[in-house]
Motif scaffolding. Structure first.
Motif, PDB file in Angstrom:
ATOM      1  N   VAL A 260      93.601 -78.144 -12.156  1.00  0.00           N
ATOM      2  CA  VAL A 260      93.195 -78.321 -13.550  1.00  0.00           C
ATOM      3  C   VAL A 260      92.957 -76.947 -14.156  1.00  0.00           C
ATOM      4  O   VAL A 260      92.364 -76.068 -13.512  1.00  0.00           O
ATOM      5  N   HIS A 261      93.421 -76.751 -15.382  1.00  0.00           N
ATOM      6  CA  HIS A 261      93.311 -75.464 -16.060  1.00  0.00           C
ATOM      7  C   HIS A 261      92.557 -75.629 -17.382  1.00  0.00           C
ATOM      8  O   HIS A 261      92.745 -76.622 -18.090  1.00  0.00           O
ATOM      9  N   ILE A 262      91.724 -74.652 -17.695  1.00  0.00           N
ATOM     10  CA  ILE A 262      91.091 -74.543 -19.012  1.00  0.00           C
ATOM     11  C   ILE A 262      91.619 -73.265 -19.639  1.00  0.00           C
ATOM     12  O   ILE A 262      91.420 -72.168 -19.101  1.00  0.00           O
ATOM     13  N   VAL A 263      92.318 -73.393 -20.768  1.00  0.00           N
ATOM     14  CA  VAL A 263      93.054 -72.274 -21.343  1.00  0.00           C
ATOM     15  C   VAL A 263      92.788 -72.199 -22.842  1.00  0.00           C
ATOM     16  O   VAL A 263      92.688 -73.226 -23.521  1.00  0.00           O
ATOM     17  N   GLY A 282      93.693 -68.174 -18.168  1.00  0.00           N
ATOM     18  CA  GLY A 282      92.560 -69.096 -18.266  1.00  0.00           C
ATOM     19  C   GLY A 282      91.886 -69.261 -16.907  1.00  0.00           C
ATOM     20  O   GLY A 282      91.969 -68.385 -16.045  1.00  0.00           O
ATOM     21  N   THR A 283      91.213 -70.390 -16.729  1.00  0.00           N
ATOM     22  CA  THR A 283      90.567 -70.710 -15.466  1.00  0.00           C
ATOM     23  C   THR A 283      91.301 -71.849 -14.778  1.00  0.00           C
ATOM     24  O   THR A 283      91.535 -72.895 -15.390  1.00  0.00           O
ATOM     25  N   GLU A 284      91.671 -71.628 -13.532  1.00  0.00           N
ATOM     26  CA  GLU A 284      92.298 -72.670 -12.705  1.00  0.00           C
ATOM     27  C   GLU A 284      91.260 -73.179 -11.705  1.00  0.00           C
ATOM     28  O   GLU A 284      90.630 -72.391 -11.002  1.00  0.00           O
ATOM     29  N   ILE A 285      91.087 -74.493 -11.681  1.00  0.00           N
ATOM     30  CA  ILE A 285      90.155 -75.115 -10.721  1.00  0.00           C
ATOM     31  C   ILE A 285      90.979 -75.972  -9.768  1.00  0.00           C
ATOM     32  O   ILE A 285      91.797 -76.785 -10.198  1.00  0.00           O
TER      33      ILE A 285
END
Length: 287
Positions: A260-263, A282-285
């Protein structure tokens, strides 16, 4: 010549990622201020078209809160929110349906076609793929016609993806009795990603990701495991409005989605930079 060589090097870097994700599904949640930013939206849609062109299978799920608020104002209806969710009476539902399932879905589909891609509008007016029921609430709190997705018609979505078309889906669902419901766009995207067994779910936001200091974009954390994310919540590093978004990411990972990515969708070509470069933006979880 050096500029041309630089471009070739960029393509070579991307090649490994393209081969890795070729044939894999990526669900992209689009909403918020991005739908009001014509320039940012164009680059996001171009990124989606590129993804499809190199063999990925992107699926767009969108909200549209600001457009709904404008339409409600024109209709003389005052927006009402309860615990962060829009109270949806029949008059509000009619506006939400017209804006999300009608105007925005048609606009996004036609814009992708204009930019050279192929897209399919999946809505109540064409083919509905999200089914659900009224959202259960604590203490039987009444939110009106607010629902949650219990079933996704994955055969329709996958069929379109295999014919090189990008499915475009509004965050609404229908009950078995035909009743329409307004659905939170994040949870609708999660339901679609889980049903499709997506490789990735990307939340396009107006923040650049999870930060060590929520007020400093330079402190972004580019990669997190699920365990690390839970620890950051416990330590208070992840706080405020980022908590439910990260918790939603963790829930999605627990149901079969691999990453899951927050971009920040306002960054030009942020979607491509996140997926097809080593560092990402972004942030990759992940698990």
């Amino acid at each position: 010549m050096q500029e041309a060589i630089g471009k070739a090097n960029t393509l070579i870097e991307a090649m490994g990622w393209i081969r890795r994700f070729r044939g894999k599904t990526t669900v992209i949640k689009l909403g918020g201020s991005l739908l009001d930013d014509e320039h940012a939206l164009m680059h996001i849609l171009l990124d989606v078209i590129f993804m499809e062109s190199v063999g990925m299978k992107p699926v767009i799920v969108h909200g549209g809160g600001k457009a709904i608020n404008r339409a409600l104002a024109k209709s003389g209806i005052e927006p009402n929110f309860i615990r962060g969710r829009r109270y949806t009476d029949q008059a509000t539902l009619d506006v939400v349906s017209r804006v999300l399932a009608g105007e925005l879905n048609v606009f996004l589909t036609e814009e992708m076609e204009r930019l050279g891609g192929r897209a399919m509008n999946l809505s109540f007016d064409t083919t509905n793929v999200l089914f659900g029921e009224k959202l259960p609430t604590p203490d039987d709190e009444d939110l009106g016609f607010v629902g949650h997705v219990t079933r996704v018609d994955r055969s329709v979505i996958e069929g379109l993806s295999y014919t090189d078309q990008v499915p475009v889906i509004p965050s609404m669902c229908a009950g078995e009795d035909g009743q329409r419901y307004n659905v939170n766009a994040d949870t609708a995207a999660m339901a679609v990603a889980q049903a499709l067994g997506a490789e990735k779910l990307v939340f396009l936001s107006d923040v650049n990701g999870v930060r060590m200091d929520k007020d400093d974009p330079k402190t972004i954390i580019h990669s997190l495991s699920a365990a690390e994310a839970r620890q950051l919540i416990a330590d208070g590093v992840i706080a405020g409005g980022m908590i439910p978004k990260v918790e939603a990411c963790l829930e999605t990972l627990g149901r079969g989605v691999r990453k899951v990515h927050i971009v920040d969708g306002s960054i030009r070509h942020s979607l491509l930079l996140e997926i097809f470069t080593t560092s990402g933006v972004g942030t990759e979880i992940n698990q």
